[in-house]
Design a protein around this motif. Structure first.
Motif, short mmCIF file in Angstrom:
data_model
loop_
_atom_site.label_atom_id
_atom_site.label_comp_id
_atom_site.label_asym_id
_atom_site.label_seq_id
_atom_site.Cartn_x
_atom_site.Cartn_y
_atom_site.Cartn_z
N GLY A 250 0.80 -1.21 0.00
CA GLY A 250 0.00 0.00 0.00
C GLY A 250 0.83 1.27 0.00
N LEU A 251 2.03 1.20 -0.57
CA LEU A 251 2.91 2.37 -0.63
C LEU A 251 2.62 3.16 -1.91
CD1 LEU A 251 6.28 0.74 0.53
CD2 LEU A 251 4.78 2.26 1.84
N PRO A 252 2.96 4.45 -1.93
CA PRO A 252 2.68 5.28 -3.11
C PRO A 252 3.58 4.96 -4.28
CG PRO A 252 3.92 6.53 -1.49
CD PRO A 252 3.55 5.24 -0.83
N ALA A 253 3.22 5.49 -5.45
CA ALA A 253 4.00 5.25 -6.67
C ALA A 253 5.40 5.82 -6.59
CB ALA A 253 3.26 5.83 -7.87
N THR A 254 5.63 6.72 -5.61
CA THR A 254 6.97 7.30 -5.45
C THR A 254 7.95 6.32 -4.81
OG1 THR A 254 6.21 8.28 -3.37
CG2 THR A 254 6.17 9.68 -5.32
N ALA A 255 7.47 5.16 -4.36
CA ALA A 255 8.35 4.15 -3.76
C ALA A 255 9.04 3.37 -4.88
CB ALA A 255 7.55 3.23 -2.85
N THR A 256 10.06 3.96 -5.45
CA THR A 256 10.80 3.40 -6.59
C THR A 256 12.21 3.02 -6.16
OG1 THR A 256 11.65 5.58 -7.19
CG2 THR A 256 9.51 4.93 -8.13
N PRO A 257 12.97 2.34 -7.03
CA PRO A 257 14.37 2.06 -6.69
C PRO A 257 15.15 3.31 -6.32
CG PRO A 257 13.71 0.72 -8.55
CD PRO A 257 12.57 1.64 -8.28
N HIS A 258 14.92 4.42 -7.04
CA HIS A 258 15.67 5.63 -6.73
C HIS A 258 15.27 6.20 -5.37
CE1 HIS A 258 18.63 8.46 -8.09
NE2 HIS A 258 17.85 9.49 -7.82
N ALA A 259 14.03 5.95 -4.95
CA ALA A 259 13.59 6.41 -3.63
C ALA A 259 14.39 5.74 -2.52
CB ALA A 259 12.09 6.14 -3.45
N LEU A 260 14.87 4.52 -2.76
CA LEU A 260 15.68 3.85 -1.75
C LEU A 260 17.01 4.57 -1.58
CD1 LEU A 260 15.00 0.08 -2.52
CD2 LEU A 260 14.17 1.43 -0.58
N ARG A 261 17.57 5.10 -2.67
CA ARG A 261 18.81 5.88 -2.58
C ARG A 261 18.55 7.17 -1.79
NH1 ARG A 261 23.70 7.73 -5.29
NH2 ARG A 261 23.38 9.76 -6.27
N HIS A 262 17.39 7.81 -2.05
CA HIS A 262 17.03 8.99 -1.26
C HIS A 262 16.88 8.62 0.22
CE1 HIS A 262 16.64 11.19 -4.86
NE2 HIS A 262 15.42 10.84 -5.19
N SER A 263 16.32 7.46 0.48
CA SER A 263 16.11 7.02 1.85
C SER A 263 17.44 6.81 2.55
CB SER A 263 15.29 5.73 1.87
OG SER A 263 14.07 5.89 1.16
N PHE A 264 18.40 6.24 1.86
CA PHE A 264 19.75 6.05 2.38
C PHE A 264 20.29 7.37 2.91
CE2 PHE A 264 24.18 6.90 1.13
CZ PHE A 264 24.88 5.93 1.84
N ALA A 265 20.21 8.42 2.08
CA ALA A 265 20.76 9.72 2.46
C ALA A 265 19.97 10.34 3.61
CB ALA A 265 20.76 10.66 1.25
N THR A 266 18.67 10.30 3.51
CA THR A 266 17.82 10.94 4.51
C THR A 266 17.98 10.29 5.88
OG1 THR A 266 16.23 11.53 2.81
CG2 THR A 266 15.45 11.58 5.08
N HIS A 267 18.02 8.96 5.91
CA HIS A 267 18.12 8.27 7.19
C HIS A 267 19.50 8.46 7.82
CE1 HIS A 267 14.65 5.47 5.71
NE2 HIS A 267 14.27 6.72 5.91
N LEU A 268 20.53 8.55 7.00
CA LEU A 268 21.85 8.84 7.55
C LEU A 268 21.90 10.25 8.14
CD1 LEU A 268 24.41 7.31 5.01
CD2 LEU A 268 24.06 6.67 7.39
N LEU A 269 21.30 11.20 7.43
CA LEU A 269 21.27 12.58 7.94
C LEU A 269 20.49 12.66 9.24
CD1 LEU A 269 20.76 14.36 4.53
CD2 LEU A 269 22.66 14.79 6.08
N ASN A 270 19.38 11.96 9.29
CA ASN A 270 18.58 11.95 10.51
C ASN A 270 19.35 11.34 11.68
OD1 ASN A 270 16.47 13.09 9.11
ND2 ASN A 270 15.35 11.16 8.83
N ALA A 271 20.27 10.43 11.36
CA ALA A 271 21.05 9.76 12.40
C ALA A 271 22.30 10.55 12.77
CB ALA A 271 21.43 8.35 11.94
N GLY A 272 22.51 11.70 12.15
CA GLY A 272 23.66 12.53 12.52
C GLY A 272 24.79 12.50 11.52
N GLY A 273 24.52 12.11 10.29
CA GLY A 273 25.58 12.05 9.28
C GLY A 273 25.97 13.43 8.78
N ASP A 274 27.21 13.56 8.34
CA ASP A 274 27.74 14.82 7.83
C ASP A 274 27.34 15.00 6.36
OD1 ASP A 274 29.77 17.13 8.01
OD2 ASP A 274 30.46 16.00 6.27
#
Length: 305
Positions: free
Chosen positions: A241-265
């Protein structure tokens, strides 16, 4: 278009492909954008545009082209892309033929609001990777798709980079050298979860691995196409039930966002993603925090295995 202009365009496109490593799709877009520009100038001046007339393009000419293009319903974002191609062509043309390209190069790009990436949240990213394992009747295909998605989310790879890996790259070590856009190389840490997922795929894959062959194989043994991964994710996101924006490239965005949220530089993440400009990475956040590499394995949600 005059023969001189046509030849100059062909030479520039060849240079983009050979020297800058531009992809075939990029070359096609460049060709269309610059051809449209030259066609407009031919109509605008009532004569075919040879190198002489092209060297005398004025600010008024540029404004007329941009106004006409916008009048065709072209969005500001697309017009900015077209202008970028024209500027690149003119910069190259001016260097080769010794004229002043200021009127073209000084033309301001239209303003537009950049689309912000839409990452998945951590639970959705995990669920996507888990669910993609259930989309095929062939167990090894499910294992393969999980391995690809884990590389996208666990290491921030583009899908073209993950599918560009060769047999010689396996087994994956702690770090892998990735050749990204424009032939730019970067070193990417490989998390234990990604290494394990790829090893599981290699153990299950029925096709022999060859050093010069693709690491990720299609069902019949050829190179795995991005479309197959996109389709597996499409089936999984419908199930979740995820939106159409849940694509392979969205996983790369998720990588960056979750690292930043965890305190990444921010700058370290820029290097990991292979972004040429920090402003591209800044689309993920307005905050630049500290310490990425020392906390990398622990900070990332997939870092624990």
């Amino acid at each position: 278009m005059s023969p001189q202009a046509r030849d100059a365009l062909a030479d520039w496109l060849d240079a983009q492909a050979a020297l800058n490593g531009a992809a075939a799709n990029t070359i096609s877009a460049y060709r269309a954008d610059v051809t449209d520009f030259l066609a407009f100038m031919t109509q605008h001046h009532g004569d075919r545009q040879g190198l002489g007339p092209l060297s005398r393009i004025t600010v008024s000419d540029m404004r007329a082209w941009m106004a006409a293009t916008r009048g065709q319903g072209v969005s500001p974002r697309s017009l900015a892309r077209k202008l970028s191609a024209v500027k690149s062509f003119y910069r190259w043309l001016a260097e080769r033929h010794g004229f002043e390209p200021t009127a073209v190069l000084a033309t301001r790009s239209p303003r537009f609001r950049k689309k912000l990436p839409r990452p998945l949240d951590e639970d959705a990213a995990r669920a996507m990777i888990d669910t993609v394992q259930l989309q095929s009747a062939k167990d090894w295909v499910n294992t393969r798709d999980m391995a690809v998605l884990t590389l996208l989310y666990g290491c921030g790879l583009r899908i073209s980079e993950a599918l560009g890996l060769k047999g010689r790259d396996a087994p994956l070590g702690d770090v892998i050298r990735i050749v990204g856009k424009g032939g730019k190389e970067r070193l990417v840490p490989i998390l234990p979860a990604a290494r394990s997922a790829v090893n599981a795929y290699l153990a299950a894959c029925p096709h022999p691995q060859e050093d010069d062959g693709p690491l990720f194989r299609a069902v019949r043994g050829g190179a795995l196409a991005p479309r197959a991964v996109q389709q597996a994710m499409a089936r999984a996101r419908m199930q979740l039930g995820l939106p159409a924006t849940a694509t392979p490239h969205a996983l790369r965005h998720s990588f960056a966002t979750h690292l930043l949220n965890a305190g990444g530089d921010l700058r370290a993440i820029q290097e990991l993603l292979g972004h040429a400009s920090l402003s591209t990475t800044q689309a993920y956040t307005a905050v630049d925090t500290a310490r990425l590499m020392e906390v990398y394995a622990n900070a990332h949600p997939k870092g624990g295995g």
